[in-house]
Design an enzyme around this catalytic site. Structure first.
Site, short mmCIF file in Angstrom:
data_model
loop_
_atom_site.label_atom_id
_atom_site.label_comp_id
_atom_site.label_asym_id
_atom_site.label_seq_id
_atom_site.Cartn_x
_atom_site.Cartn_y
_atom_site.Cartn_z
N CYS A 79 9.07 18.61 -34.03
CA CYS A 79 8.77 19.47 -32.88
C CYS A 79 9.42 18.91 -31.60
CB CYS A 79 7.26 19.64 -32.74
SG CYS A 79 6.82 21.07 -31.74
N HIS A 166 5.35 21.48 -37.79
CA HIS A 166 4.49 20.31 -37.98
C HIS A 166 4.16 20.15 -39.46
CE1 HIS A 166 3.59 19.22 -33.78
NE2 HIS A 166 3.70 20.52 -33.54
N GLU A 168 2.76 17.72 -40.84
CA GLU A 168 1.57 16.89 -41.03
C GLU A 168 0.28 17.69 -41.13
OE1 GLU A 168 2.36 16.82 -36.49
OE2 GLU A 168 3.45 17.10 -38.37
#
Length: 508
Positions: A79, A166, A168
């Site tokens: 990002c 993202h 994660e």
């Protein structure tokens, strides 16, 4: 030394999730603020640049003192990290006309190790307010979405990658696989960070470090302090002296039960019943921050009195875990105080003790894995998290001895029913809350005007985010009925269906 991934933190709310995902693959990683980075050693096999609430278009955009383009190890920008790599290498980034936030699906345009095993159309999670307009020279776009032309790219002839989404977060369906591809295929990590290795190394380390010195440690009955005590006990035996303080706002019978459990496990633990002192100081106090400070300061006072009786103690053991360490170093200066931390915030200067913190590199779920490796009994290892201020911050408004006792009874019924009906282990944290209101009710033929109990149960992985537990209506009805019938002074029970965020797990 273990192989390591360095995570450069630019202030993203998801940075700890990056570390947790990598640790899940038995790969050691550390988070460091962009403005306080460690030396790049041979143990560091790769670097991940986190997201950020900042924009690369701002004059004061965070910039790490790190020559990324000339490193000999792979780099992955996420990002903000992706936008930073573009803006700092001749490309262009500008503010988006509208923020891209939420689910998107990627179209993979180039075969690459980063996307190995990930199919076209895989769902990812976007959260960015900037758009990449022009790519730097000598780069290749790896993926796009319907709304942005650059969802992932790499620098040719360098092991430098970036994604606009993202990976994660759980909403990115193949995000864990993407991070595995980066750490294992691209960085060459083998995954040598295991619970067994951690236990062996930690016990040997503290045995050598502490030697024959004595360690004192405040115990709470919770997972963190108990697992830390187990490690230290394996290293130094009875030279670890635990102190378990009854602060008067523990759960029903918790002081007796936990003390018996510790002593039955061979730990050298001193029990101190200071409940009257704590309750006297808390009486009539309604401000939540004041409650926390009274409990914290009184605990330190009681702990210091007991510790002073152990004249030759040189160490203080603590159950500090990695989120505590990370949050103590803010990316942009001192963080805003949401609430005081429930761990001991400080000790009297004249104690002059060295710290032993065997869990300071672990996340909560890793602590449980280590505890299982140590054979910590389920009665301790599987306990729900419980706040340091205890029931004091589950009594909304002023505290009195009677409402402590009332809440203890209601809470005990709720927790026992969760266990009896098989829901306890599916829930991250649960408890009852005593509300500072009274409501009209009818019991028998009489009108009542009594207190309200709220029930709270959430599901979570690490407590950073949480959803309310969708417990069966029949279960909630049964619990409500038992509380109202068995706990004097309660005539109404409600259930909290708020998620975190925007709510917190605790009410205070």
């Amino acid at each position: 030394m273990h192989e390591q991934i360095l995570i450069v933190d630019y202030g993203s709310q998801f940075t700890q999730l990056i570390a947790r995902r990598i640790r899940e693959s038995n790969i050691y990683c550390e988070i460091h603020p962009f403005n306080h980075l460690p030396e790049i050693t041979d143990q560091i096999k790769g670097i991940i640049l986190s997201g950020s609430p900042s924009s690369v278009t701002e004059d004061n955009a965070p910039i790490a003192e790190l020559d990324v383009m000339n490193l000999s190890i792979p780099v992955l920008g996420l990002c903000y990290g992706a936008q930073f790599l573009v803006a700092s290498n001749g490309g262009s980034v500008q503010k988006s006309t509208h923020r891209e936030y939420g689910r998107a699906n990627i179209t993979i345009q180039q075969d690459d190790n980063l996307f190995q095993g990930i199919e076209n159309g895989s769902q990812v999670w976007m959260s960015h307010g900037d758009t990449i307009l022009d790519m730097p020279n000598d780069t290749t776009v790896l993926a796009k979405t319907n709304s942005i032309p650059v969802a992932a790219y790499k620098f040719n002839h360098r092991n430098i990658y970036a994604v606009q989404f993202h990976p994660e977060v759980s909403h990115s369906i193949d995000g864990k696989l993407l991070l595995d591809n980066f750490t294992k295929l691209i960085c060459g990590c083998t995954g040598d960070w295991t619970p067994a290795h951690f236990v062996t190394e930690s016990v040997a380390y503290y045995k050598d470090l502490i030697g024959s010195d004595k360690v004192i440690m405040g115990l709470s009955g919770g997972v963190d302090s108990s697992v830390a005590a187990y490690i230290l006990h394996r290293a130094i035996g009875d030279n670890l002296i635990g102190i378990f303080v009854n602060n008067g706002v523990l759960r029903k019978d918790e002081y007796r039960d936990v003390l018996e459990a510790y002593q039955g496990l061979g730990l050298n633990v001193i029990g101190v019943d200071a409940s009257e002192l704590f309750i006297d100081r808390l009486s009539g106090i309604s401000d939540p921050e004041t409650k926390r400070k009274i409990i914290g300061n009184t605990f330190i006072e009681v702990f210091d009195q007991e510790a002073s009786k152990i004249s030759d103690a040189k160490w203080l053991g603590q159950g500090t875990i990695y989120p505590d360490v990370i949050e103590s170093v803010s990316v942009n200066g001192p963080s805003a105080t949401i609430k005081s931390h429930h761990n001991v915030g400080g000790l009297p200067e004249d104690m002059d003790l060295k710290l032993a913190e065997p869990l300071r590199l672990l996340f909560k779920d890793e602590v449980r894995r280590i505890g299982a490796e140590l054979d910590v009994p389920p009665v301790i290892l599987e306990r729900h998290p419980f706040p340091g201020p205890g029931l004091a911050i589950r009594i909304i408004g002023s505290i009195h001895k009677q409402n402590i006792a009332t809440l203890q009874e209601a809470d005990a019924i709720f927790i026992q029913e969760l266990k009896n009906q098989g829901f306890y282990h599916d829930i991250w944290q649960a408890g009852a809350i005593f509300l500072p209101i009274q409501s009209v009710g009818v019991m028998g033929d009489e009108r009542t005007y009594e207190n309200v109990i709220a029930l709270r149960a959430v599901t979570s992985v690490d407590g950073m985010t949480a959803d309310w537990a969708d417990l069966p209506h029949s279960f909630l009805a049964s619990v409500s009925n038992k509380i109202i019938n068995q706990v004097k002074g309660i005539n109404r029970v409600v259930y909290d269906i708020s998620s975190k965020p925007p709510a917190t797990i605790e009410w205070e």
